[in-house]
Design an enzyme around this catalytic site. Sequence first.
Site, PDB file in Angstrom:
ATOM      1  N   TRP A   1     -72.682  13.310  12.325  1.00  0.00           N
ATOM      2  CA  TRP A   1     -71.408  12.891  12.312  1.00  0.00           C
ATOM      3  C   TRP A   1     -71.464  14.282  12.160  1.00  0.00           C
ATOM      4  CZ3 TRP A   1     -72.781   8.605   8.939  1.00  0.00           C
ATOM      5  CH2 TRP A   1     -73.044   7.586   9.680  1.00  0.00           C
TER       6      TRP A   1
ATOM      7  N   ASP B   1     -60.275  15.477  -1.892  1.00  0.00           N
ATOM      8  CA  ASP B   1     -58.798  15.839  -2.621  1.00  0.00           C
ATOM      9  C   ASP B   1     -58.040  16.874  -1.962  1.00  0.00           C
ATOM     10  OD1 ASP B   1     -59.834  13.753  -4.671  1.00  0.00           O
ATOM     11  OD2 ASP B   1     -59.886  15.263  -6.339  1.00  0.00           O
TER      12      ASP B   1
ATOM     13  N   ARG C   1     -37.861   3.069  31.650  1.00  0.00           N
ATOM     14  CA  ARG C   1     -38.020   2.341  32.038  1.00  0.00           C
ATOM     15  C   ARG C   1     -37.547   0.966  32.012  1.00  0.00           C
ATOM     16  NH1 ARG C   1     -42.854  -0.045  35.417  1.00  0.00           N
ATOM     17  NH2 ARG C   1     -43.018  -2.772  35.099  1.00  0.00           N
ATOM     18  N   LYS C   2     -37.452  -0.171  33.489  1.00  0.00           N
ATOM     19  CA  LYS C   2     -36.386  -1.003  33.286  1.00  0.00           C
ATOM     20  C   LYS C   2     -36.945  -2.599  33.548  1.00  0.00           C
ATOM     21  CE  LYS C   2     -32.441   1.468  35.346  1.00  0.00           C
ATOM     22  NZ  LYS C   2     -31.824   2.532  36.600  1.00  0.00           N
TER      23      LYS C   2
ATOM     24  N   GLN D   1     -34.083  -5.552  21.958  1.00  0.00           N
ATOM     25  CA  GLN D   1     -33.810  -5.623  20.707  1.00  0.00           C
ATOM     26  C   GLN D   1     -35.572  -5.272  20.182  1.00  0.00           C
ATOM     27  OE1 GLN D   1     -32.229  -8.326  18.024  1.00  0.00           O
ATOM     28  NE2 GLN D   1     -30.386  -7.347  17.586  1.00  0.00           N
TER      29      GLN D   1
ATOM     30  N   ARG E   1     -54.559  17.160 -10.310  1.00  0.00           N
ATOM     31  CA  ARG E   1     -55.496  17.143  -9.707  1.00  0.00           C
ATOM     32  C   ARG E   1     -55.061  15.455  -8.769  1.00  0.00           C
ATOM     33  NH1 ARG E   1     -61.041  13.273 -11.967  1.00  0.00           N
ATOM     34  NH2 ARG E   1     -61.699  11.847 -10.189  1.00  0.00           N
TER      35      ARG E   1
ATOM     36  N   GLY F   1     -47.120  -1.479  27.893  1.00  0.00           N
ATOM     37  CA  GLY F   1     -47.265  -2.609  28.886  1.00  0.00           C
ATOM     38  C   GLY F   1     -48.561  -2.486  29.449  1.00  0.00           C
ATOM     39  N   GLY F   2     -48.852  -2.713  30.416  1.00  0.00           N
ATOM     40  CA  GLY F   2     -49.993  -3.067  32.067  1.00  0.00           C
ATOM     41  C   GLY F   2     -50.232  -1.089  31.789  1.00  0.00           C
TER      42      GLY F   2
ATOM     43  N   GLU G   1     -63.337  11.225   6.979  1.00  0.00           N
ATOM     44  CA  GLU G   1     -62.477  12.392   5.323  1.00  0.00           C
ATOM     45  C   GLU G   1     -63.107  10.980   4.500  1.00  0.00           C
ATOM     46  OE1 GLU G   1     -61.577  15.793   6.395  1.00  0.00           O
ATOM     47  OE2 GLU G   1     -61.059  15.936   4.793  1.00  0.00           O
TER      48      GLU G   1
END
Length: 379
Positions: free
Chosen positions: A155, A239, A267-268, A278, A310, A338-339, A362
């Site tokens: 990795w 650190d 977007r409506k 809300q 530190r 959404g979709g 990390e």
Amino acid sequence: MDFELSGEQLALQETARRFARDEVAPAAAQYDQSAEFPREIIEKAWELGLLNTVIPEDCGGLGLTSLDACLITEEIAWGCGGIATSVMCNDLALTPILVAGSAAQKSEWLTACTERFLLASFCLSEPNAGSDVAGLQLQARKDGDAYVLDGTKCWITNGGVADFYTVFATLDRNARHKGICAFVVSADTPGVEAGKKEDKMGQRASNTCAIHFDGARVPAAQRLGEEGEGFKIAMRTLDRTRPPIGALATGIAQRALDESIAYARERKAFGTPIGGFQAVQFMLADMAKEIEASRLLTQQSAWLVDRGLRASKHSSIAKCFATDAAMRITTEAVQIFGGNGYTKEYPVEKLMRDAKLMQIYEGTNQIQRLVIARELLKE
Ligand code: CAA
């Protein structure tokens, strides 16, 4: 207490913002799809002075602070999380040299990075030792005026493309953390070979692969610090590098909020923009709250690093909070879209995939909680 950035910091932030908007964001989807390494973009970052923030002025660097690094990283991550990871990877790999290197080692390895475009990688994790650093198994054997390394790292960010590595290996597995040494290893050392490149879920613009060491001979002059000091060098490095990870997560989260606000205006549903509901407003407000908190925690931990204090607890708090927040915020962004949000035609599903890695690398967020709790109990 002063929350205002200096003129130099604002200028640096503006340079990174322009770079992110003009060069990084337009290329992000293409690199996400192809999973190619964005070498030209990273080189451009180097030309602009946005790479290698940890190199001090006496080694030819710009002498930037950890707070400066956070400002840069947040902006680049707004453009693409994977590209930001590739950019900040050099700082992660160079920090062990900064914290433990001799004057000669600093001048050899850090100065070289200011003179030409070089990539570096931090080789700590192993197939059987990710969280448990003291349990790492890459063997170092002293042989005359060199060490011979055998084993595998995995990795490794920028692994297949780096010019040199900072590598952690053990002289004695039974000694746990007391047996670990740190080395700088050139990528063209005989016996060093990049392995399989990972096909990742997110941050696909960053190159992640295994590195194999098969009898690789490393001059003793390339050991950082004393024998047995490698574990503490790794911890001191993390650190310092966890605050920019908090900033990287904040950049991804800010992008998710910006995209969500723009979408909520356009977007409506039920004949009105969804931002008028809300239900959506509360989601946007919660996203904004968490982003502000992430940014403040990140900048506070960077401030501690810059004062030479530190920072273990605060760096882990910032990394853990900001990356968990980015995961929640990007998931909410997909919900707001959404979709559409679930398709690759819109930018938010990539943000969600990119955010997930932040909770893992990390040090997983479980390890961050361990560090925080240990520091609390020590106090
Ligand atoms: N600074 C200085 N010294 C430290 C330290 C710190 N932050 N943390 C610990 N130490 C010291 C301790 O004081 C102790 O010293 P003594 O021997 O003198 O008593 C010694 O180091 C051993 O400490 P612990 O007993 O705490 O060690 P541990 O084995 O219990 O492990 C751990 C601690 C926190 C779990 C550690 O293994 C850890 O951080 N694991 C996570 C690893 C990690 O973050 N990996 C990420 C890889 S890099 C990456 O992912 C980047 C990328 O690709 C982009």
